[in-house]
Design a protein around this motif. Structure first.
Motif, PDB file in Angstrom:
ATOM      1  N   THR A   1      -5.953  10.615   8.516  1.00 41.44           N
ATOM      2  CA  THR A   1      -5.272   9.962   7.309  1.00 41.44           C
ATOM      3  C   THR A   1      -5.286  11.181   6.401  1.00 41.44           C
ATOM      4  O   THR A   1      -6.151  11.976   6.477  1.00 41.44           O
ATOM      5  CB  THR A   1      -5.997   8.798   6.603  1.00 41.44           C
ATOM      6  OG1 THR A   1      -7.237   8.950   6.569  1.00 41.44           O
ATOM      7  CG2 THR A   1      -5.721   7.555   7.645  1.00 41.44           C
TER       8      THR A   1
ATOM      9  N   LEU B   1       1.625   6.638  -3.319  1.00 39.54           N
ATOM     10  CA  LEU B   1       0.657   6.331  -2.324  1.00 39.54           C
ATOM     11  C   LEU B   1       1.019   4.891  -1.694  1.00 39.54           C
ATOM     12  O   LEU B   1       0.526   4.872  -0.410  1.00 39.54           O
ATOM     13  CB  LEU B   1      -0.909   6.372  -3.130  1.00 39.54           C
ATOM     14  CG  LEU B   1      -1.297   7.791  -3.166  1.00 39.54           C
ATOM     15  CD1 LEU B   1      -2.820   7.838  -3.750  1.00 39.54           C
ATOM     16  CD2 LEU B   1      -1.605   8.527  -1.949  1.00 39.54           C
TER      17      LEU B   1
ATOM     18  N   ARG C   1       0.755   4.414   2.294  1.00 40.42           N
ATOM     19  CA  ARG C   1      -0.203   3.673   3.018  1.00 40.42           C
ATOM     20  C   ARG C   1       0.569   2.510   4.111  1.00 40.42           C
ATOM     21  O   ARG C   1       0.055   2.285   5.023  1.00 40.42           O
ATOM     22  CB  ARG C   1      -0.919   2.675   2.000  1.00 40.42           C
ATOM     23  CG  ARG C   1      -1.863   3.555   0.871  1.00 40.42           C
ATOM     24  CD  ARG C   1      -2.865   2.750   0.118  1.00 40.42           C
ATOM     25  NE  ARG C   1      -3.638   3.421  -0.793  1.00 40.42           N
ATOM     26  CZ  ARG C   1      -3.432   3.516  -2.040  1.00 40.42           C
ATOM     27  NH1 ARG C   1      -2.503   2.601  -2.606  1.00 40.42           N
ATOM     28  NH2 ARG C   1      -4.139   4.298  -2.769  1.00 40.42           N
ATOM     29  N   GLU C   2       1.329   1.966   3.611  1.00 39.62           N
ATOM     30  CA  GLU C   2       2.558   1.358   4.241  1.00 39.62           C
ATOM     31  C   GLU C   2       2.720   2.090   5.875  1.00 39.62           C
ATOM     32  O   GLU C   2       2.980   1.121   6.858  1.00 39.62           O
ATOM     33  CB  GLU C   2       3.859   0.759   3.779  1.00 39.62           C
ATOM     34  CG  GLU C   2       3.693  -0.196   2.868  1.00 39.62           C
ATOM     35  CD  GLU C   2       4.809  -0.299   1.824  1.00 39.62           C
ATOM     36  OE1 GLU C   2       6.033   0.285   2.514  1.00 39.62           O
ATOM     37  OE2 GLU C   2       5.147  -1.057   0.928  1.00 39.62           O
TER      38      GLU C   2
ATOM     39  N   ALA D   1      -1.713   7.189   4.376  1.00 40.28           N
ATOM     40  CA  ALA D   1      -2.972   7.148   3.559  1.00 40.28           C
ATOM     41  C   ALA D   1      -3.760   6.049   3.640  1.00 40.28           C
ATOM     42  O   ALA D   1      -3.281   4.972   4.225  1.00 40.28           O
ATOM     43  CB  ALA D   1      -2.149   7.270   2.207  1.00 40.28           C
ATOM     44  N   ARG D   2      -4.945   6.097   3.479  1.00 44.14           N
ATOM     45  CA  ARG D   2      -6.003   4.932   3.866  1.00 44.14           C
ATOM     46  C   ARG D   2      -5.964   3.915   2.798  1.00 44.14           C
ATOM     47  O   ARG D   2      -5.218   4.008   1.620  1.00 44.14           O
ATOM     48  CB  ARG D   2      -7.468   5.609   3.519  1.00 44.14           C
ATOM     49  CG  ARG D   2      -7.822   6.083   2.211  1.00 44.14           C
ATOM     50  CD  ARG D   2      -9.245   5.926   1.839  1.00 44.14           C
ATOM     51  NE  ARG D   2     -10.305   6.830   2.741  1.00 44.14           N
ATOM     52  CZ  ARG D   2     -10.535   8.234   2.444  1.00 44.14           C
ATOM     53  NH1 ARG D   2     -10.108   8.421   1.212  1.00 44.14           N
ATOM     54  NH2 ARG D   2     -11.241   8.671   3.353  1.00 44.14           N
ATOM     55  N   THR D   3      -6.332   2.748   3.048  1.00 42.59           N
ATOM     56  CA  THR D   3      -6.049   1.741   2.116  1.00 42.59           C
ATOM     57  C   THR D   3      -7.512   1.162   1.351  1.00 42.59           C
ATOM     58  O   THR D   3      -7.506   0.408   0.851  1.00 42.59           O
ATOM     59  CB  THR D   3      -5.794   0.420   3.222  1.00 42.59           C
ATOM     60  OG1 THR D   3      -6.756   0.341   4.222  1.00 42.59           O
ATOM     61  CG2 THR D   3      -4.377   0.653   3.484  1.00 42.59           C
TER      62      THR D   3
END
Length: 448
Positions: free
Chosen positions: A5, A406, A410-411, A415-417
């Protein structure tokens, strides 16, 4: 390693770094932001709420009246980060310390202290000082040349890492019933004698939950790239195009593999200043306004930095770029050489060179939130970067990145959640380095 990620750093530059001539005029930025710990804490919390991996504090120890505003008056990195540490929980804390004008024992102790204070969130941005004027602040008549700077840097880092191995993980049982505070067999002196340093050790501080601080490195010369490939967990760089980013990453990983390292364990994290607006057209207009609003004469003075703060104001702006000989060889040599080559190959005047430095600071990530997210994903999937170091000044501009770009990434799973770990190493997906003495003791007798 966990699923790949995007890694995220926030570079906190207060009232504005190179090329950010009017940043400090924003009503959102206190005039003393670069020395206001409350500003840093607020920005670190803003980044932590967006699950950034680290905040990043750049530094140098020589200024002139022409230095960028942030450089003129700023807090020492580890003092600053120690204060931020007690107001944050997960975000990493990366500070710049030069190997040219620091002793390894002090660096090892200060960084290990920050690592314990923060619960394993410290990182060290290793630099070999480019500002030649720094020599005069440390009792030297002349700055180190490139070979000595980078030879010293490599040995410095190895000594620091050796000192971080002074205690094994279980050196302090602290068993009150048995009356045993620590196990002296788990303490190891270094006894290093090298070309640049002689350090006995041991270091008087235990290991943190991440074992050792994470090593970052910045440098684009051949010597700098070799150093990064040798010692870095992550590399802070710059790239104007996706092709440059891919080429840099491939070069670093090839050098690392040649040194026997796993090339996939090195993270490439270039720095950028995204420009985000409601539409692509509005973002491009904002970009043009930023470029057009830059102070040409301040940029002219800043041009001197790679050349040891050479005074370019004495030249005719519309004459050919001046012949400078070997000027810059003991400063930021790679940057100085690139400027000379650009001028020579294109027959540029001094005015045109200054304008090219202004234009060259433009970001590849300009547009609506979706456009910027698309472009970041394209760079990420092409291998041009493993993460971004986002320049942070105006809070509302940073918020457009954290709150609009972001969520899109994320979706898409880019990128991390949320945070994966409580340490910087854990969140970067890096292994905990095993104590060399414990590893040696665990080997069969015949293998030692």
């Amino acid at each position: 390693m966990t699923r790949r990620t995007l890694k995220l750093g926030a570079v906190l530059v207060g009232v504005g770094g190179p090329g950010q001539h009017h940043t400090w005029l924003s009503p959102e930025i206190p005039g003393d932001a670069s020395v206001d710990i409350r500003w840093y804490i607020a920005r670190a919390r803003q980044a932590e709420a967006a699950f950034f991996d680290h905040v990043f504090i750049v530094d140098s120890q020589f200024i002139t009246p022409d230095s960028p505003h942030h450089y003129l008056n700023r807090l020492e990195p580890l003092t600053l980060l120690s204060a931020v540490a007690v107001h944050t929980t997960h975000i990493g804390l990366v500070g710049t310390l030069t190997t040219s004008y620091n002793d390894p024992f002090n660096v090892a102790r200060r960084l290990a202290s920050l690592d314990l204070i923060s619960g394993g969130r410290a990182g060290w941005n290793v630099v070999a000082t480019g500002d030649g004027g720094t020599a005069g602040n440390y009792g030297r008549e002349e700055h180190y040349d490139y070979a000595e700077r980078y030879g010293r840097a490599l040995e410095h880092v190895r000594v620091v890492q050796g000192l971080w191995n002074s205690y094994e993980e279980d050196a302090f049982p602290r068993d009150k019933e048995a009356g045993v505070f620590f196990d002296p067999a788990k303490l190891h002196a270094l006894h290093h004698v090298g070309e640049h340093f002689s350090v006995v050790g041991p270091l008087n501080i235990e290991r943190s939950p991440q074992g050792q601080p994470v090593i970052f490195q910045a440098g684009d010369s051949d010597e700098g790239r070799d150093l990064g490939a040798e010692i870095a967990d992550a590399i802070f760089t710059h790239a104007r195009t996706i092709e440059q980013g891919v080429a840099f990453a491939r070069d670093i990983r090839a050098r690392a593999a040649a040194k026997g390292r796993d090339p996939e364990r090195i993270l490439i994290v270039p720095g950028f200043s995204p420009i985000i607006a409601d539409t692509d057209e509005e973002a491009r207009a904002a970009e043009a306004a930023i470029a057009g609003g830059k102070d040409f004469h301040r940029a002219l003075r800043e041009l001197g930095r790679p050349f040891g703060w050479h005074d370019f104001t004495r030249y005719d702006l519309d004459a050919p770029f001046p012949e400078l000989g070997d000027l810059g060889d003991r400063s930021f040599r790679t940057q100085a050489a690139a400027i000379k080559k650009l001028a020579r190959d294109n027959g540029l005047t001094l005015r045109q060179v200054v304008q090219s430095t202004i234009d060259g600071r433009r970001s590849p990530f300009v547009g609506s939130a979706r456009t910027v997210a698309d472009e970041i994903q394209r760079w990420f999937e092409a291998g041009a970067l493993d993460g971004l170091n986002v320049m942070v000044t105006v809070p509302s501009e940073f918020a457009r990145f954290t709150d609009e770009v972001l969520p899109i990434l994320r979706e898409r799973g880019v990128a991390r959640t949320g945070y994966d770990a409580t340490t910087l190493r854990g969140n970067l997906g890096l292994p905990i380095p095993r104590n060399v003495h414990a590893a040696r003791a665990a080997q069969p007798a015949g293998a030692r």
